[in-house]
Design a protein around this motif. Structure first.
Motif: not given
Length: 291
Positions: A23, A52, A66, A27, A48, A37-38, A41, A34
């Protein structure tokens, strides 16, 4: 790009630590923070962070989300890409990197390679669920072609001294697949010409099914779910065939296996006509395949 191609190096076979590493790497490759991505997703930044760091236990749904957010295949986040060994994992990873037209070309090339036992010769395999007519049609076809007829499941029971149910319960599915592989290999090694009735669940073992496809001319005997059920019940086998849920399960199995059965060299609908007409069509199709 080099970083992507080398992602199998130092691979761990399983575990949240390996998923965490994947992950983080994915990313980073995508250039996402982060927080980004949060948002993409639907996960929280806190969650997250746990993933990670390898301290979280991601659900399949979250891994799918994700992967979708990062625009990568779900397999990219799994140890060994979800495969059982490193060689397959690297091959699958390479294929995922190719443009669609090159994937199609690679698949076509692989399909043309001879089977490990020297090609298909004049071996015919009938695939499909129970009740499709593999035994009755197979025996008649073998008589017509003057070749031996084998039911793989019965050969397994004969060689390993127990019913399929008992062997499965005592030794598990992996052992049963091994027995089936040994039986198929022995048949192909000893017979250039034969008719083989394959187990309905052969598609659940990818390697075994690929072996069958490469070593025989395969015909998928299709039938309506109602005909599958009626034929099995008429044979006196009532085990899975009682209640509405049985029909729902049967339809689900057919749906799940349809794509794999569809890889056969020929498809014959056994519900569209009577037995004699079905056999005539099968005989014609087989003649076309092995001529």
């Amino acid at each position: 790009m080099q970083e992507r191609n080398d992602s199998m190096e130092g691979e761990q076979p399983s575990g949240s630590g390996e998923i965490a590493r994947r992950i983080r790497a994915a990313r980073a490759r995508a250039g996402f923070t982060r927080k980004q991505l949060a948002a993409a997703s639907g996960a929280s930044e806190r969650y997250l962070a746990h993933l990670e760091n390898g301290t979280g236990n991601p659900s399949v749904e979250m891994l799918v989300a994700i992967a979708k957010a990062l625009d990568i295949a779900l397999a990219e986040l799994l140890p060994l890409g979800g495969e059982r060994d490193r060689t397959l994992a690297r091959a699958a990873q390479f294929l995922r990197r190719l443009p669609p037209e090159r994937v199609s070309a690679a698949a076509a090339w692989l399909a043309q390679q001879p089977g490990e036992l020297g090609g298909k010769a004049r071996r015919i395999a009938l695939v499909g669920l129970r009740g499709a007519g593999k035994s009755s049609l197979g025996k008649l076809l073998a008589e017509r072609l003057k070749v031996p007829f084998f039911e793989m499941s019965k050969e397994v029971e004969r060689l390993y001294g127990g019913s399929i149910g008992v062997l499965l319960e005592m030794n598990g599915p992996s052992a049963l697949h091994r027995y089936e592989t040994e039986v198929l290999s022995e048949i192909c090694a000893k017979h250039d010409a034969a008719v083989i009735a394959a187990p309905g669940a052969i598609v659940s073992d990818g390697k075994l099914y690929e072996h069958l496809l490469q070593s025989t001319w395969t015909v998928w005997l299709q039938a309506r779910p109602e005909d599958h059920m009626e034929r099995v019940v008429s044979q006196g086998d009532l085990r899975p065939m009682t209640g509405r849920s049985a029909m729902d399960d049967l339809k689900a199995i057919l749906s799940a296996r349809e794509a794999d059965y569809g890889r056969a060299d020929a498809i014959l609908n056994t519900s569209a006509q009577g037995f004699e007409a079905t056999f005539a069509l099968l005989d014609e199709e087989v003649s076309r395949l092995i001529m």
